[in-house]
Design a protein around this motif. Sequence first.
Motif, PDB file in Angstrom:
ATOM      1  N   ALA A 128      -8.480   1.613  -2.695  1.00 25.40           N
ATOM      2  CA  ALA A 128      -8.058   0.754  -1.590  1.00 25.40           C
ATOM      3  C   ALA A 128      -7.405  -0.497  -2.160  1.00 25.40           C
ATOM      4  O   ALA A 128      -7.799  -0.983  -3.231  1.00 25.40           O
ATOM      5  CB  ALA A 128      -9.251   0.371  -0.715  1.00 25.40           C
ATOM      6  N   LEU A 129      -6.396  -0.999  -1.454  1.00 18.81           N
ATOM      7  CA  LEU A 129      -5.709  -2.230  -1.840  1.00 18.81           C
ATOM      8  C   LEU A 129      -6.130  -3.326  -0.873  1.00 18.81           C
ATOM      9  O   LEU A 129      -5.870  -3.249   0.324  1.00 18.81           O
ATOM     10  CB  LEU A 129      -4.186  -2.030  -1.791  1.00 18.81           C
ATOM     11  N   ARG A 171       0.811  -1.210   0.000  1.00 22.21           N
ATOM     12  CA  ARG A 171       0.000   0.000   0.000  1.00 22.21           C
ATOM     13  C   ARG A 171       0.854   1.274   0.000  1.00 22.21           C
ATOM     14  O   ARG A 171       0.559   2.234  -0.709  1.00 22.21           O
ATOM     15  CB  ARG A 171      -0.936  -0.001   1.213  1.00 22.21           C
ATOM     16  N   LEU A 174      -6.226  -3.787  -6.377  1.00 24.20           N
ATOM     17  CA  LEU A 174      -6.472  -2.363  -6.211  1.00 24.20           C
ATOM     18  C   LEU A 174      -7.888  -2.056  -6.702  1.00 24.20           C
ATOM     19  O   LEU A 174      -8.245  -2.389  -7.836  1.00 24.20           O
ATOM     20  CB  LEU A 174      -5.457  -1.552  -7.010  1.00 24.20           C
TER      21      LEU A 174
END
Length: 389
Positions: free
Chosen positions: A368-369, A330, A374
């Motif tokens: 967001a990962l 991230r 992703l």
Amino acid sequence: MRTILITGQGGTGRTTVAAATALNAAREGTRTLLLTADRTDTLGAVLGVPTGPDPVEAENGLTVWRPDAAARFRDDLTAFQKRATTALDLLGASRLDAEEVTPLPGAEELALLRALRDAALSEAYGLLVVDLPPTPQALALLALPEELRRYLRRLLPPERQAARALRPVLGRLAGVPMPADWLYETAGRWDVELAAVQAVVEDRSTTVRLVAEPGPAGTDAVRTATTALALRGLAVEGLVANRVLPGAPHDAWLGALAAQQRKALEEWRETYPVHEVPHRGHDPRGTDDLASLAVPGVNTAPTPVEWPVTDHLAEDGVLVWHIPLPGAIRDELDLIRRGDELVLSVGQLRRIVPLPSALRRCTVAGAALREGELRVRFTPDPGLWPREK
């Protein structure tokens, strides 16, 4: 035509694995072409058949080709000098003779890309196996067609060719000569050639096999390569663990090395489809040695990489773009929206990708990962999104 790209760390036996893969496919009845970009004939030494600029039949059903980068570079430069005669004369430039031209860095990679295109267009083969350079160079090579096409479109936009009649006027207004027709024609020809190569690389039946020796260095290299290939939208169909030692060697030194390999293999199996190739105790040489290697067969129905857009407008008012990035961290991720493109960076890796048509009418709402994927959220722009009647 099915295409398998084979790469890995330098010195891990990727050329041997590529040769064994191609040989096994040919012996199973698939007309196979094996390509390499090596300046030296490493592949010929492995197969026991010298390779070179002319394709050779290593065995029934198996053709091997090592393009001559120097000859192609000389031909290209000679052709360029002929087309640019007027400009070179104005500059007072002295022509280079073909005999004094030596290939610049990157000529081998360009020769391989052209061979890749020619092989795909020939329709003479059912399988293409490509012995790529070590992973860092292979990644740059695979990115080259897309990036060069983007540069050409920005520097010499095709739509400007329509204004040929206005170029003399524009040149006088700007005070500088406008690009000549041959420049646009050359750019157009390059774009067509690069598009053909890009189509092979991005084809749904094109996959990558990573070759690595089990161990800490191999683990780091595989993680980086997997993320980088995913960023390019390439499917890694398997990880070939090469030169795996027997389970319990009597020698203490070999025993410690075997234990290190087993630990790495256990970690790999949690994430990757792993295929072990045992150490033969010597470097394989010749078709008999290659045929004895336990390399995986050809998957006739590979699973392509998908970057789908899912509709969550009814529930959350967003569209979500799912981009698989296994191994990504991230803190190393960065996203920049620029017009109709998304600049996606993972550490020192970067790719500029066009947005799907639906997302071009949206604004980025967040990302967001999660679990190696992703997820970029987009909110419809009221000024651009079609309104319900």
